[in-house]
Scaffold this motif. Structure first.
Motif, mmCIF file in Angstrom:
data_model
loop_
_atom_site.group_PDB
_atom_site.id
_atom_site.type_symbol
_atom_site.label_atom_id
_atom_site.label_comp_id
_atom_site.label_asym_id
_atom_site.label_seq_id
_atom_site.Cartn_x
_atom_site.Cartn_y
_atom_site.Cartn_z
ATOM 1 N N PRO A 1 -6.762 6.280 0.701
ATOM 2 C CA PRO A 1 -6.837 6.392 -0.762
ATOM 3 C C PRO A 1 -6.058 5.314 -1.505
ATOM 4 N N LEU A 2 -4.948 4.849 -0.918
ATOM 5 C CA LEU A 2 -4.115 3.857 -1.600
ATOM 6 C C LEU A 2 -4.798 2.498 -1.687
ATOM 7 N N TYR B 1 -7.831 2.143 -2.590
ATOM 8 C CA TYR B 1 -8.679 2.239 -3.770
ATOM 9 C C TYR B 1 -7.894 2.608 -5.026
ATOM 10 N N ARG B 2 -6.816 3.361 -4.833
ATOM 11 C CA ARG B 2 -6.002 3.811 -5.963
ATOM 12 C C ARG B 2 -4.531 3.547 -5.667
ATOM 13 N N PRO B 3 -4.122 2.275 -5.735
ATOM 14 C CA PRO B 3 -2.736 1.934 -5.360
ATOM 15 C C PRO B 3 -1.677 2.613 -6.221
ATOM 16 N N ASP B 4 -2.065 3.074 -7.410
ATOM 17 C CA ASP B 4 -1.097 3.730 -8.292
ATOM 18 C C ASP B 4 -1.143 5.247 -8.162
ATOM 19 N N ALA B 5 -1.893 5.748 -7.188
ATOM 20 C CA ALA B 5 -1.994 7.201 -7.010
ATOM 21 C C ALA B 5 -0.634 7.783 -6.649
ATOM 22 N N ASP B 6 -0.399 9.000 -7.085
ATOM 23 C CA ASP B 6 0.853 9.679 -6.770
ATOM 24 C C ASP B 6 0.920 9.964 -5.265
ATOM 25 N N VAL C 1 -1.491 12.416 -2.813
ATOM 26 C CA VAL C 1 -2.259 11.856 -1.690
ATOM 27 C C VAL C 1 -1.897 12.590 -0.404
#
Length: 208
Positions: free
Chosen positions: A182-183, A185-190, A194
């Protein structure tokens, strides 16, 4: 007299070891800041708090500094990751593995996202063509070492009925992919979100 000589030798060895470690730490800091091409030995010496000749008395050239500094950082990261995975040791004797798996997932994501871990990934990627053997070594010291340790813990969970019977190495790969995927695609995800999601999906596939 013999004791005094022995003590002096120990202090000398310890002092040399500490200076070498300071040089490796300083070198890693400079390489992370400048990259391999722009880093210079004079700056590494200043960062390490030693004279330039002292650097050369421990390591012959910039290439040796790079290899040793990145390798030492990879070892530190690998050791930290193994310590996180050890939290699963108790889970083999307890009930629901969700809580320890979640703790491990969150701990690993913190480790993956640390400044040192990011720097190691960037440095090995940037110099992979020039130092392909170092990239391989770093992978063995970090990702492969972690997968092996995690597979061992997951195998124990399966043996005690906490997980379904499985190929533990494949299960470890799936677990780690659920954390890191997931990171991309969404490096700013919590990271905690995750981690929680990764454990939920993993247990749907491997849980009892």
């Amino acid at each position: 007299m013999g004791s005094e000589v022995s003590t002096g030798a120990v202090r000398k060895t310890r002092g040399r070891t500490e200076r070498r470690q300071a040089i490796l730490d300083g070198a890693f800091t400079v390489f992370a800041r400048r990259g391999y091409a722009q880093a210079c030995v004079q700056e590494i010496a200043k960062e390490s708090g030693v004279a330039k000749p002292t650097v050369y008395s421990h390591l012959d050239d910039k290439e040796s500094l790079y290899r040793e500094a990145v390798g030492a950082a990879a070892d530190r990261i690998g050791t930290q990751d193994l310590a996180v995975v050890e939290e699963l040791r108790e889970a083999a004797r307890d009930g629901d593995p969700r809580a320890p798996l979640t703790a491990v997932a969150r701990g690993l994501l913190r480790s993956f996202g640390s400044e040192d871990a990011r720097a190691v990934r960037q440095l090995t990627s940037a110099q992979a063509v020039q130092f392909p053997d170092l990239a391989t070594s770093v992978r063995e010291r970090t990702a492969l070492r972690l997968r092996s340790a995690l597979a061992d813990r997951l195998a124990r969970l399966a043996l005690t009925g906490r997980l379904r019977p499985c190929d533990p190495e494949l299960a470890a790969e799936h677990f780690l992919s659920l954390l890191t995927g997931p990171l991309a695609y969404r490096p700013d995800a919590d990271p905690d979100t995750v981690a929680d999601s990764a454990v939920d999906v993993f247990l749907r596939a491997y849980g009892q």
